[in-house]
Design an enzyme around this catalytic site. Structure first.
Site, mmCIF file in Angstrom:
data_model
loop_
_atom_site.group_PDB
_atom_site.id
_atom_site.type_symbol
_atom_site.label_atom_id
_atom_site.label_comp_id
_atom_site.label_asym_id
_atom_site.label_seq_id
_atom_site.Cartn_x
_atom_site.Cartn_y
_atom_site.Cartn_z
ATOM 1 N N GLY A 62 0.854 -1.196 0.000
ATOM 2 C CA GLY A 62 0.000 0.000 0.000
ATOM 3 C C GLY A 62 0.882 1.234 0.000
ATOM 4 O O GLY A 62 2.026 1.201 -0.473
ATOM 5 N N ARG A 120 -2.427 -8.609 -1.514
ATOM 6 C CA ARG A 120 -3.652 -9.298 -1.940
ATOM 7 C C ARG A 120 -3.850 -9.117 -3.444
ATOM 8 O O ARG A 120 -4.190 -10.028 -4.156
ATOM 9 C CB ARG A 120 -4.863 -8.716 -1.204
ATOM 10 N N ARG A 165 1.548 -3.671 12.628
ATOM 11 C CA ARG A 165 0.889 -4.064 13.874
ATOM 12 C C ARG A 165 1.494 -5.371 14.372
ATOM 13 O O ARG A 165 1.734 -6.291 13.574
ATOM 14 C CB ARG A 165 -0.620 -4.273 13.665
ATOM 15 N N GLU A 190 0.849 -4.430 23.249
ATOM 16 C CA GLU A 190 1.371 -3.115 23.666
ATOM 17 C C GLU A 190 0.587 -2.549 24.835
ATOM 18 O O GLU A 190 -0.640 -2.690 24.850
ATOM 19 C CB GLU A 190 1.275 -2.126 22.496
ATOM 20 N N HIS A 245 6.610 1.905 19.419
ATOM 21 C CA HIS A 245 5.580 2.382 18.476
ATOM 22 C C HIS A 245 5.816 3.849 18.079
ATOM 23 O O HIS A 245 5.003 4.727 18.376
ATOM 24 C CB HIS A 245 4.180 2.198 19.092
ATOM 25 N N GLY A 266 6.646 4.848 14.770
ATOM 26 C CA GLY A 266 6.621 4.998 13.310
ATOM 27 C C GLY A 266 6.188 6.371 12.827
ATOM 28 O O GLY A 266 6.809 6.969 11.958
HETATM 29 C C1 8YV Z 1 -0.049 6.074 15.282
HETATM 30 C C2 8YV Z 1 -0.235 4.015 13.803
HETATM 31 O O1 8YV Z 1 0.919 6.583 16.084
HETATM 32 O O2 8YV Z 1 -1.663 5.421 12.577
HETATM 33 C C3 8YV Z 1 -1.394 4.303 12.941
HETATM 34 O O3 8YV Z 1 -2.083 3.318 12.599
HETATM 35 O O4 8YV Z 1 0.100 2.918 14.004
HETATM 36 C C4 8YV Z 1 0.598 5.016 14.471
HETATM 37 O O5 8YV Z 1 1.552 5.486 13.592
HETATM 38 C C5 8YV Z 1 -1.156 5.631 16.156
HETATM 39 O O6 8YV Z 1 -2.000 4.707 15.582
HETATM 40 C C6 8YV Z 1 -1.970 6.800 16.632
HETATM 41 O O7 8YV Z 1 -3.262 6.412 16.964
#
Ligand code: 8YV
Length: 334
Positions: free
Chosen positions: A162, A184, A246, A275, A296, A298
């Site tokens: 994606g 997919r 995830r 987590e 976490h 990212g």
């Molecule tokens: C966020 C993330 O920090 O956006 C997402 O799905 O995994 C993260 O980068 C987090 O989810 C904020 O809710």
């Protein structure tokens, strides 16, 4: 001129960047979580009972039983984040509650962090970075010390092509990695050509042939433990696994066991199955240097978090103005 329209009650479950909260207060009746402690189930139930809009994040588990307690005013769950696996979206839609997320604005930052993890594991960056502060560089430079693995020329297998998968592929190509992917649906030819990417319909076959695996797909019932114990065993012993998507997509225990046994070389993980709890086996492997663990992070840049907030505001505003919010989660996406 001040608008005479009544402001909707928006409950925000965590602290958001100051500029985002300030703009929200101008537009909405905001109930903020000033001390930023994660809400309990009871707090969430109370918020859902009262709010017209709930702004949750990844730390809020909004399941079907909680949604059953939603009040009649709740029309929108405007998630602060891209992934919505912490929300029972099907149940929300069934109850006539719209759900939105914040796609697109965290793509580049998450891809950067994925690249950082690939480099950190292959070139032992975090292990090396501890040596000088720990006063452990007594013997000085040596030709055979702290050797990692070259990434140029190696095969990267991206699981999920994606937005983030493609952003990673662009970076990885610049580092000289060969791009392989499983998705997919096969990507359009123009994208494959642009990225020099090889498509593998069979994830199993791709896993057996790559040097680095990066997980970049959403967590859905179909991707839970997609990298199962059986599939992880297909990896080469020199392979490295990276996950910024995830935790639930990888069987974390199986991965830890394979690394302990030397059947997989290492891992770089930004996300975990439970987590904020992290398996003690992974923590032990991180101490030994085989695994790099991040909490976490990212999308953790000022820019991403402000842009995510802006998206939340646009989704709420268009919903309140009677339009379809741009980032709706549709049943076909589940
Ligand atoms: C966020 C993330 O920090 O956006 C997402 O799905 O995994 C993260 O980068 C987090 O989810 C904020 O809710």
């Amino acid at each position: 001129m001040q608008s005479l329209k009544r402001k909707p009650l928006v409950v925000v479950t965590r602290r958001l960047p100051e500029v985002v909260e300030a703009r929200m207060r101008e537009l909405f009746e905001v109930r903020a979580n000033v001390d930023d402690t994660p809400m309990t189930r009871d707090d969430l139930a109370a918020a859902l009972a009262e709010a017209e809009v709930l702004v949750p994040t990844v730390t809020d588990e909004i399941d079907a039983s909680l949604l059953a307690e939603a009040g009649p005013n709740l029309g929108l769950i405007a998630n602060f984040g891209n992934g919505v696996d912490h929300i029972d979206v099907a149940e929300a839609l069934e109850r006539g509650i719209t759900v939105t997320n914040t796609p697109g604005v965290l793509t580049e930052d998450t891809a950067d962090m994925t690249m950082a993890l690939i480099l950190a594991v292959a070139r032992r960056v975090t292990e090396g970075a501890r040596i000088i502060p720990d006063d452990a560089w007594d013997s000085g430079w040596s030709p055979t010390w702290m050797l990692g693995r070259r990434i140029t020329g190696k095969r990267l297998g991206i699981v999920g092509m994606g937005r983030i998968g493609q952003a990673l592929a662009r970076r990885a190509k610049a580092f000289g990695l060969q791009i392989h992917y499983h998705n997919r649906r096969r990507a359009p030819v123009a994208i494959e050509r642009d990225l020099d990417a090889t498509y593998w319909e069979s994830l199993d076959q791709m896993l057996a042939r790559v040097d680095i695996v990066s997980v970049n797909c959403p967590h859905t019932p179909a991707t839970y433990h997609l990298l199962s114990a059986r599939r992880l065993k297909l990896l080469k012993p020199e392979a490295v696994v990276v996950n910024t998507a995830r935790g639930e997509i990888i069987d974390e225990n199986a991965l830890a066991r394979l690394i302990e046994a030397g059947d997989v070389a290492g891992a770089g993980l930004d996300v975990f199955e439970q987590e904020p709890a992290v398996s003690p086996r992974l923590v032990k492997l991180a101490r030994s240097g085989k695994v790099v663990l991040l909490p976490h992070m990212g999308s953790a840049t000022h820019e991403s978090r402000i842009d995510m907030g802006e998206k939340v505001i646009i989704n709420i505003k268009s919903f309140m103005d009677g339009h379809r919010p741009p980032d709706r989660i549709l049943p076909s996406m589940l």
